[in-house]
Design an enzyme around this catalytic site. Structure first.
Site, mmCIF file in Angstrom:
data_model
loop_
_atom_site.group_PDB
_atom_site.id
_atom_site.type_symbol
_atom_site.label_atom_id
_atom_site.label_comp_id
_atom_site.label_asym_id
_atom_site.label_seq_id
_atom_site.Cartn_x
_atom_site.Cartn_y
_atom_site.Cartn_z
ATOM 1 N N GLY A 46 0.822 -1.234 -0.001
ATOM 2 C CA GLY A 46 -0.072 -0.091 0.012
ATOM 3 C C GLY A 46 0.841 1.250 0.002
ATOM 4 O O GLY A 46 2.118 1.141 0.593
ATOM 5 N N GLN A 51 2.950 10.155 1.069
ATOM 6 C CA GLN A 51 4.318 9.436 1.102
ATOM 7 C C GLN A 51 5.278 9.735 0.044
ATOM 8 O O GLN A 51 6.529 9.679 0.026
ATOM 9 C CB GLN A 51 4.285 7.827 1.353
ATOM 10 C CG GLN A 51 3.496 7.357 2.475
ATOM 11 C CD GLN A 51 3.511 6.108 2.544
ATOM 12 O OE1 GLN A 51 2.353 5.288 1.820
ATOM 13 N NE2 GLN A 51 4.205 5.319 3.130
ATOM 14 N N CYS A 93 5.201 0.173 6.994
ATOM 15 C CA CYS A 93 5.034 1.270 6.173
ATOM 16 C C CYS A 93 6.588 1.490 5.513
ATOM 17 O O CYS A 93 7.479 1.680 5.822
ATOM 18 C CB CYS A 93 4.904 2.368 7.173
ATOM 19 S SG CYS A 93 4.412 4.052 6.294
ATOM 20 N N LEU A 94 6.180 1.947 4.177
ATOM 21 C CA LEU A 94 7.358 2.190 3.487
ATOM 22 C C LEU A 94 8.019 3.573 3.781
ATOM 23 O O LEU A 94 9.309 3.596 3.677
ATOM 24 C CB LEU A 94 6.915 2.391 1.653
ATOM 25 C CG LEU A 94 6.853 1.051 0.986
ATOM 26 C CD1 LEU A 94 6.101 1.379 -0.179
ATOM 27 C CD2 LEU A 94 7.915 0.424 1.031
ATOM 28 N N HIS A 135 -4.621 2.274 7.113
ATOM 29 C CA HIS A 135 -3.618 2.558 7.354
ATOM 30 C C HIS A 135 -3.123 3.932 6.408
ATOM 31 O O HIS A 135 -2.394 4.912 6.449
ATOM 32 C CB HIS A 135 -2.575 1.469 6.988
ATOM 33 C CG HIS A 135 -1.115 1.784 7.119
ATOM 34 N ND1 HIS A 135 -0.120 1.385 8.123
ATOM 35 C CD2 HIS A 135 -0.342 2.527 6.242
ATOM 36 C CE1 HIS A 135 1.170 1.925 7.886
ATOM 37 N NE2 HIS A 135 1.006 2.580 6.617
ATOM 38 N N GLU A 136 -3.723 3.515 5.131
ATOM 39 C CA GLU A 136 -3.161 4.382 4.028
ATOM 40 C C GLU A 136 -4.174 5.746 4.217
ATOM 41 O O GLU A 136 -3.643 7.094 3.915
ATOM 42 C CB GLU A 136 -3.501 3.929 2.560
ATOM 43 C CG GLU A 136 -2.382 2.655 2.317
ATOM 44 C CD GLU A 136 -0.940 2.634 2.576
ATOM 45 O OE1 GLU A 136 -0.606 4.027 2.575
ATOM 46 O OE2 GLU A 136 -0.508 1.694 2.988
ATOM 47 N N HIS A 139 -2.573 8.267 6.553
ATOM 48 C CA HIS A 139 -1.461 8.843 5.869
ATOM 49 C C HIS A 139 -1.948 10.365 5.200
ATOM 50 O O HIS A 139 -1.432 11.310 5.243
ATOM 51 C CB HIS A 139 -0.865 8.093 4.558
ATOM 52 C CG HIS A 139 0.493 7.335 5.135
ATOM 53 N ND1 HIS A 139 1.503 7.632 5.597
ATOM 54 C CD2 HIS A 139 0.564 6.050 4.997
ATOM 55 C CE1 HIS A 139 2.233 6.846 6.322
ATOM 56 N NE2 HIS A 139 1.599 5.605 5.577
HETATM 57 C C1 QAP Z 1 1.166 -0.768 5.134
HETATM 58 O O1 QAP Z 1 3.081 -0.968 4.151
HETATM 59 C C2 QAP Z 1 0.490 -2.014 5.724
HETATM 60 O O2 QAP Z 1 9.588 -1.951 6.663
HETATM 61 C C3 QAP Z 1 1.675 -0.947 3.629
HETATM 62 O O3 QAP Z 1 11.618 -2.416 4.787
HETATM 63 C C4 QAP Z 1 1.474 -3.007 5.597
HETATM 64 O O4 QAP Z 1 3.594 -1.680 2.162
HETATM 65 C C5 QAP Z 1 -0.255 -2.113 6.382
HETATM 66 C C6 QAP Z 1 7.834 -2.275 3.526
HETATM 67 C C7 QAP Z 1 1.483 -4.416 6.266
HETATM 68 C C8 QAP Z 1 -0.636 -3.386 7.275
HETATM 69 C C9 QAP Z 1 0.305 -4.443 7.177
HETATM 70 C C10 QAP Z 1 7.974 -1.891 4.956
HETATM 71 C C11 QAP Z 1 8.576 -2.762 2.649
HETATM 72 C C12 QAP Z 1 6.448 -2.121 3.085
HETATM 73 C C13 QAP Z 1 9.584 -2.097 5.353
HETATM 74 C C14 QAP Z 1 3.981 -1.472 3.203
HETATM 75 C C15 QAP Z 1 10.192 -2.422 4.405
HETATM 76 C C16 QAP Z 1 10.008 -2.725 3.043
HETATM 77 C C17 QAP Z 1 5.258 -1.516 3.782
HETATM 78 CO CO CO Z 2 2.496 3.611 5.494
#
Ligand code: QAP
Ligand code: CO
Length: 168
Positions: A46, A51, A93-94, A135-136, A139
């Site tokens: 997401g 972001q 979270c990216l 979550h998004e 943001h």
């Molecule tokens: C939100 O987040 C989400 O730490 C989206 O090193 C994710 O895509 C909500 C990511 C999971 C609920 C559960 C994170 C990639 C990606 C990192 C993401 C990383 C590389 C996060």
């Molecule tokens: Co995020």
């Protein structure tokens, strides 16, 4: 298509409240393509426009491992909480790379949004998709996953990310 730069916590621009999209035109389509490409490149599921420092109410999501179901939600809103029972989920979270935190959210919600054709949609969502969309949307309102953590934990994350992302 183009890869966009992702803002990293504690960048203050992540606190900007995004404005509704008025005209869903070619530039919005292009932007959402770039957001999807950026999300896939980062192995994300997401991404919110906030972001990438674009303060418009647009999110992209794909919770499939195969990256086969890209979804673009414009002006998304939680309309109703369908199941208020909170579920804990380990969220990433990216913008907070390398950290995962257990957060609690309502397990099922009704979301409305416009698609790239401008059509209004209303869907009841649950499970991972519901977690990611909530979550998004946070943001877009300037909220970040770390907000509910203790100051000590936030400070620890801030320091680590400041060290690893200087000059990037
Ligand atoms: C939100 O987040 C989400 O730490 C989206 O090193 C994710 O895509 C909500 C990511 C999971 C609920 C559960 C994170 C990639 C990606 C990192 C993401 C990383 C590389 C996060
Ligand atoms: Co995020």
């Amino acid at each position: 298509m183009a890869l966009l730069k992702i803002l990293i916590f504690p960048d203050p621009r992540l606190r900007t409240k995004a404005k509704p999209v008025q005209n869903i035109d070619g530039s919005i389509k292009e932007l959402s393509d770039d957001m999807l490409e950026t999300m896939y490149e980062g192995e994300g599921i997401g991404l919110a426009a906030t972001q990438i420092n674009v303060h418009k109410r647009i999110i992209v999501v794909d919770i499939t491992k195969e990256k086969t179901e890209p979804q673009v939600l414009i002006n998304p809103e939680i309309k109703k909480i369908i199941d208020p029972e909170k579920r804990a989920y380990s969220e990433g979270c990216l913008s907070v790379p390398g950290f995962y935190e257990e957060l609690q959210r309502p397990s099922s919600v009704e979301v409305s949004y416009q698609d790239l054709e401008g059509k209004m949609n209303t869907r009841v969502i649950s499970g991972l998709l519901s977690v990611v969309i909530q979550h998004e949307i946070d943001h877009l309102d300037g909220k970040i996953m770390v907000d509910s953590l203790s100051n000590l934990k936030k400070e620890m994350i801030r320091k680590k990310l400041m060290k690893t992302t200087v000059g990037k």
